[in-house]
Scaffold this active site. Structure first.
Site, short mmCIF file in Angstrom:
data_model
loop_
_atom_site.label_atom_id
_atom_site.label_comp_id
_atom_site.label_asym_id
_atom_site.label_seq_id
_atom_site.Cartn_x
_atom_site.Cartn_y
_atom_site.Cartn_z
N GLY A 10 0.85 -1.19 0.12
CA GLY A 10 0.12 -0.02 0.08
C GLY A 10 0.79 1.28 -0.07
O GLY A 10 1.41 1.52 1.09
N ALA A 11 0.95 1.92 -1.21
CA ALA A 11 1.78 3.14 -1.30
C ALA A 11 1.01 4.26 -1.22
O ALA A 11 1.02 5.46 -1.97
CB ALA A 11 2.51 3.09 -2.59
N ARG A 152 -1.76 9.89 20.69
CA ARG A 152 -2.74 10.65 20.64
C ARG A 152 -3.17 11.22 22.22
O ARG A 152 -3.24 12.61 22.54
CB ARG A 152 -4.11 10.38 19.97
CG ARG A 152 -3.81 10.31 18.58
CD ARG A 152 -5.11 9.77 17.91
NE ARG A 152 -4.89 9.87 16.49
CZ ARG A 152 -5.37 9.11 15.36
NH1 ARG A 152 -5.90 8.05 15.65
NH2 ARG A 152 -5.15 9.07 14.15
N HIS A 176 -9.14 -1.13 18.70
CA HIS A 176 -8.86 0.05 17.94
C HIS A 176 -10.11 0.63 17.54
O HIS A 176 -10.45 0.78 16.32
CB HIS A 176 -7.67 0.19 16.96
CG HIS A 176 -7.51 1.17 16.07
ND1 HIS A 176 -7.11 2.24 16.84
CD2 HIS A 176 -7.33 1.81 14.87
CE1 HIS A 176 -6.66 3.59 16.07
NE2 HIS A 176 -6.92 2.82 14.83
#
Ligand code: APR
EC number: 1.1.1.37
Length: 313
Positions: A10-11, A152, A176
């Site tokens: 995945g680019a 975060r 998540h």
């Protein structure tokens, strides 16, 4: 000595950002692979053209062919569809299941010894998918979410207290999703419990913002989801493995047997504190939780179980 080899599947936003961060550390040579070969090749070339200015010697290549990924030490799966405004991570389940399944088959074929770090959402269900499809030992298949959620949490605490981010050690466990479990009991400002700095009301605000931290970015971007902090979080995990740091961090791992019973999440991948080093998941740390935290943990585990039960695995 040869550099290690890392493949990023995945680019897109996360994959390409990670490639640049990794290249700058000269940790490894990097293969970026995408279903859209031109994107992988173009971004790899663009990063290499930055190398004379930034001064790194690592090589980044782009490809659409899994043969070029053969023998990778680490494979990071970021392939898939990101969220759009109004979508939960869980809405991505079936589309991304197909992607992660086909990617995992290729990893198994070409890099049977690799550590696999899963990033595609819904994270815990996709980590479980990669584990089952590759058939790799559970120590080698790890989902990246807890590092990001904890970062975060730490950033929001820093903002509220006015104390440096370098001093904040924050911890988030669970799935998540919006019912992740931030743990103030295990969160400190330079070793001092966070409750010495924030009132209960301020802490609740920070916890709420952490739970919806990903959604806040999706709302602002409108066309995608967060990528700088996710890429930084993956970098931390890759370095912990390659440099054998034995770092304690939160990550989604398969829970079974003794540990699974303790956490009440047997047979699932869920975020827990682990020790990450050259063997991958070298230990899982058992935490004492308050009644309220246990309740939140169980709710979070139930959400992960609901998703995983929908998968044809
Ligand atoms: N094989 C390889 N690459 C694929 C495949 C596939 N089967 N399917 C999609 N891709 C590629 C896309 O072409 C795209 O370049 O995955 C890339 C995803 O990039 P972005 O859309 O920019 O998404 P990104 O923000 O990087 O997030 C990726 O991580 O946080 C999660 O929810 C997020 O699941 C999403 C993933």
């Amino acid at each position: 000595m040869d550099r290690k080899k890392i493949t990023i599947v995945g680019a897109g936003n996360i994959g390409a950002t990670l490639a640049l961060l990794l290249a700058r550390r000269e940790t490894a040579d990097i293969t970026l692979i995408d279903i859209n070969e031109g994107v992988a090749k173009g971004k790899a070339l663009d990063i290499m053209e930055a190398s004379p200015i930034l001064g790194f010697n690592a090589h980044v290549v782009g490809t659409g062919n899994y043969e070029d990924t053969a023998g990778s030490d680490v494979v990071v799966i970021t392939a898939g569809f990101p969220r759009k405004p109004g979508m939960s991570r869980d809405d991505l389940l079936f589309k991304n299941y197909e992607v992660v399944k086909s990617v995992s088959e290729q990893i198994k074929k070409y890099s049977p010894e690799a550590f696999v770090i899963v990033v595609t959402n819904p994270l815990d269900a996709m980590t479980y998918t990669a584990l089952k499809v590759t058939g790799f030992p559970k120590e080698r298949v790890i989902g990246m979410a807890g590092v990001l959620d904890s970062a975060r949490f730490a950033y929001f605490i820093s903002e509220k207290t006015g104390i440096s981010v370098e001093n904040i050690k924050a911890f988030v466990i669970g799935g998540h999703g919006d019912d992740m479990v931030p743990l103030p009991e295990y969160t400190t400002v330079s070793g001092i419990p966070v409750r010495k700095f924030l009132s209960e009301e301020e802490l609740s605000e920070v916890i709420e913002r952490t739970r919806f931290g990903g959604g806040e970015i999706v709302q602002l971007l409108k066309t995608g989801s967060a990528f700088y902090a996710p890429a930084a979080s993956i970098l931390e995990m890759v370095l912990a493995i390659l440099w054998n740091k034995r770092k304690i961090l939160s990550a989604s791992v398969y829970l079974d047997g003794e540990i699974g019973k303790y956490y009440g999440a047997t047979g699932l991948c869920v975020g827990v504190p682990i020790v990450l080093g050259k063997e991958g998941v070298e230990d899982i740390i058992k935490l004492e939780l308050t009644d309220e935290e246990w309740k939140a943990w169980r709710r979070s585990v139930d959400s992960v179980r609901n998703l995983v039960e929908k998968l044809p695995l």
